[in-house]
Design a protein around this motif. Sequence first.
Motif, PDB file in Angstrom:
ATOM      1  N   GLY A 119       0.825  -1.214   0.000  1.00  0.00           N
ATOM      2  CA  GLY A 119       0.000   0.000   0.000  1.00  0.00           C
ATOM      3  C   GLY A 119       0.850   1.251   0.000  1.00  0.00           C
ATOM      4  N   LEU A 120       1.966   1.221   0.721  1.00  0.00           N
ATOM      5  CA  LEU A 120       2.893   2.350   0.713  1.00  0.00           C
ATOM      6  C   LEU A 120       3.520   2.506  -0.669  1.00  0.00           C
ATOM      7  CD1 LEU A 120       4.439   4.606   2.164  1.00  0.00           C
ATOM      8  CD2 LEU A 120       6.150   2.881   2.795  1.00  0.00           C
ATOM      9  N   GLY A 121       3.920   1.398  -1.267  1.00  0.00           N
ATOM     10  CA  GLY A 121       4.477   1.448  -2.617  1.00  0.00           C
ATOM     11  C   GLY A 121       3.471   1.989  -3.616  1.00  0.00           C
ATOM     12  N   ALA A 122       2.232   1.583  -3.488  1.00  0.00           N
ATOM     13  CA  ALA A 122       1.173   2.076  -4.379  1.00  0.00           C
ATOM     14  C   ALA A 122       0.931   3.566  -4.169  1.00  0.00           C
ATOM     15  CB  ALA A 122      -0.115   1.291  -4.139  1.00  0.00           C
ATOM     16  N   LEU A 123       0.996   4.016  -2.926  1.00  0.00           N
ATOM     17  CA  LEU A 123       0.812   5.445  -2.637  1.00  0.00           C
ATOM     18  C   LEU A 123       1.922   6.278  -3.269  1.00  0.00           C
ATOM     19  CD1 LEU A 123      -0.570   7.785  -1.129  1.00  0.00           C
ATOM     20  CD2 LEU A 123       0.826   7.192   0.861  1.00  0.00           C
ATOM     21  N   VAL A 124       3.162   5.849  -3.069  1.00  0.00           N
ATOM     22  CA  VAL A 124       4.302   6.566  -3.654  1.00  0.00           C
ATOM     23  C   VAL A 124       4.190   6.576  -5.174  1.00  0.00           C
ATOM     24  CG1 VAL A 124       6.807   6.491  -3.988  1.00  0.00           C
ATOM     25  CG2 VAL A 124       5.843   6.180  -1.694  1.00  0.00           C
ATOM     26  N   THR A 125       3.868   5.434  -5.755  1.00  0.00           N
ATOM     27  CA  THR A 125       3.731   5.337  -7.208  1.00  0.00           C
ATOM     28  C   THR A 125       2.637   6.263  -7.722  1.00  0.00           C
ATOM     29  OG1 THR A 125       4.538   3.069  -7.197  1.00  0.00           O
ATOM     30  CG2 THR A 125       3.232   3.735  -9.103  1.00  0.00           C
ATOM     31  N   THR A 126       1.518   6.302  -7.048  1.00  0.00           N
ATOM     32  CA  THR A 126       0.391   7.145  -7.463  1.00  0.00           C
ATOM     33  C   THR A 126       0.762   8.619  -7.454  1.00  0.00           C
ATOM     34  OG1 THR A 126      -1.236   5.528  -6.689  1.00  0.00           O
ATOM     35  CG2 THR A 126      -1.983   7.811  -6.882  1.00  0.00           C
ATOM     36  N   VAL A 127       1.338   9.083  -6.363  1.00  0.00           N
ATOM     37  CA  VAL A 127       1.671  10.511  -6.248  1.00  0.00           C
ATOM     38  C   VAL A 127       2.783  10.898  -7.223  1.00  0.00           C
ATOM     39  CG1 VAL A 127       2.580  12.278  -4.693  1.00  0.00           C
ATOM     40  CG2 VAL A 127       0.862  10.668  -3.865  1.00  0.00           C
ATOM     41  N   VAL A 128       3.824  10.077  -7.303  1.00  0.00           N
ATOM     42  CA  VAL A 128       4.942  10.391  -8.196  1.00  0.00           C
ATOM     43  C   VAL A 128       4.479  10.411  -9.647  1.00  0.00           C
ATOM     44  CG1 VAL A 128       7.155   9.538  -9.083  1.00  0.00           C
ATOM     45  CG2 VAL A 128       6.741   9.600  -6.618  1.00  0.00           C
ATOM     46  N   TYR A 129       3.671   9.436 -10.039  1.00  0.00           N
ATOM     47  CA  TYR A 129       3.205   9.414 -11.421  1.00  0.00           C
ATOM     48  C   TYR A 129       2.349  10.645 -11.726  1.00  0.00           C
ATOM     49  CZ  TYR A 129       1.444   8.113 -15.931  1.00  0.00           C
ATOM     50  OH  TYR A 129       1.143   8.125 -17.269  1.00  0.00           O
ATOM     51  N   ALA A 130       1.450  10.996 -10.828  1.00  0.00           N
ATOM     52  CA  ALA A 130       0.588  12.161 -11.069  1.00  0.00           C
ATOM     53  C   ALA A 130       1.420  13.426 -11.257  1.00  0.00           C
ATOM     54  CB  ALA A 130      -0.389  12.346  -9.901  1.00  0.00           C
ATOM     55  N   VAL A 131       2.410  13.621 -10.412  1.00  0.00           N
ATOM     56  CA  VAL A 131       3.256  14.819 -10.509  1.00  0.00           C
ATOM     57  C   VAL A 131       4.081  14.789 -11.791  1.00  0.00           C
ATOM     58  CG1 VAL A 131       5.199  16.038  -9.448  1.00  0.00           C
ATOM     59  CG2 VAL A 131       3.314  15.217  -8.019  1.00  0.00           C
ATOM     60  N   LEU A 132       4.734  13.668 -12.075  1.00  0.00           N
ATOM     61  CA  LEU A 132       5.572  13.589 -13.269  1.00  0.00           C
ATOM     62  C   LEU A 132       4.753  13.690 -14.556  1.00  0.00           C
ATOM     63  CD1 LEU A 132       8.142  10.843 -12.254  1.00  0.00           C
ATOM     64  CD2 LEU A 132       8.475  13.318 -12.337  1.00  0.00           C
ATOM     65  N   TRP A 133       3.581  13.103 -14.575  1.00  0.00           N
ATOM     66  CA  TRP A 133       2.710  13.183 -15.755  1.00  0.00           C
ATOM     67  C   TRP A 133       2.312  14.634 -16.023  1.00  0.00           C
ATOM     68  CZ3 TRP A 133       0.842  11.201 -20.043  1.00  0.00           C
ATOM     69  CH2 TRP A 133      -0.351  11.671 -20.573  1.00  0.00           C
ATOM     70  N   HIS A 134       1.843  15.284 -14.990  1.00  0.00           N
ATOM     71  CA  HIS A 134       1.380  16.669 -15.159  1.00  0.00           C
ATOM     72  C   HIS A 134       2.528  17.600 -15.558  1.00  0.00           C
ATOM     73  CE1 HIS A 134      -1.419  19.968 -14.605  1.00  0.00           C
ATOM     74  NE2 HIS A 134      -0.423  20.623 -14.064  1.00  0.00           N
ATOM     75  N   LEU A 135       3.617  17.524 -14.837  1.00  0.00           N
ATOM     76  CA  LEU A 135       4.760  18.396 -15.138  1.00  0.00           C
ATOM     77  C   LEU A 135       5.404  18.020 -16.474  1.00  0.00           C
ATOM     78  CD1 LEU A 135       6.388  18.729 -11.607  1.00  0.00           C
ATOM     79  CD2 LEU A 135       4.835  20.322 -12.769  1.00  0.00           C
ATOM     80  N   GLY A 136       5.471  16.729 -16.772  1.00  0.00           N
ATOM     81  CA  GLY A 136       6.049  16.288 -18.038  1.00  0.00           C
ATOM     82  C   GLY A 136       5.269  16.793 -19.230  1.00  0.00           C
ATOM     83  N   LEU A 137       3.939  16.774 -19.148  1.00  0.00           N
ATOM     84  CA  LEU A 137       3.133  17.321 -20.244  1.00  0.00           C
ATOM     85  C   LEU A 137       3.325  18.830 -20.377  1.00  0.00           C
ATOM     86  CD1 LEU A 137      -0.351  15.591 -20.315  1.00  0.00           C
ATOM     87  CD2 LEU A 137       1.564  15.303 -21.849  1.00  0.00           C
ATOM     88  N   ALA A 138       3.433  19.512 -19.236  1.00  0.00           N
ATOM     89  CA  ALA A 138       3.644  20.973 -19.292  1.00  0.00           C
ATOM     90  C   ALA A 138       4.977  21.291 -19.968  1.00  0.00           C
ATOM     91  CB  ALA A 138       3.599  21.554 -17.883  1.00  0.00           C
ATOM     92  N   VAL A 139       6.023  20.560 -19.630  1.00  0.00           N
ATOM     93  CA  VAL A 139       7.332  20.786 -20.233  1.00  0.00           C
ATOM     94  C   VAL A 139       7.303  20.421 -21.726  1.00  0.00           C
ATOM     95  CG1 VAL A 139       9.732  19.980 -20.263  1.00  0.00           C
ATOM     96  CG2 VAL A 139       8.625  20.558 -18.100  1.00  0.00           C
ATOM     97  N   ALA A 140       6.682  19.313 -22.071  1.00  0.00           N
ATOM     98  CA  ALA A 140       6.613  18.879 -23.472  1.00  0.00           C
ATOM     99  C   ALA A 140       5.839  19.883 -24.316  1.00  0.00           C
ATOM    100  CB  ALA A 140       5.977  17.497 -23.573  1.00  0.00           C
TER     101      ALA A 140
END
Length: 143
Positions: A119-140
């Motif tokens: 559950g901790l791994g899933a939480l970290v994965t969820t938050v990190v992916y959301a941040v990287l996805w959003h910021l990655g699209l903004a940069v792209a």
Amino acid sequence: MADSSPADEQRKGPRRDASGRIVSLTDLVAYALAGYVISVLGMVAFDGLFALLGMGEFGDLTGWLAVIFPAIIFVEQFKAAAAHRGRIAVAPAAGLLAVVLGVLAVGVASGFPPLVSGGLGALVTTVVYAVLWHLGLAVADRG
């Protein structure tokens, strides 16, 4: 008393653009975390039921299942970002880094039952992916 116009009504759910993509990082993270919490509550209920039926001990269910609803949200966001440059590169890069950091979090919590550590791994994965996805699209989109 004046009638309220549709613009005055409170919005329901996260703010989205015309294609349906969530436009705010805080909205995306909050929406993904809500999905995570719903997944965790379902897992706890099922794990408790299995334990009551004698089909294992409570906590034996893998906590990684908590990424189910966030993954559905992220697939929806990927589809909605069809017009955005770089989504094909951002999604796997963000996914890889998010999973690696999630696995590292599981390693840190390895002494706990699979429900907690996963559950901790899933939480970290969820938050990190959301941040990287959003910021990655903004940069792209900017480049």
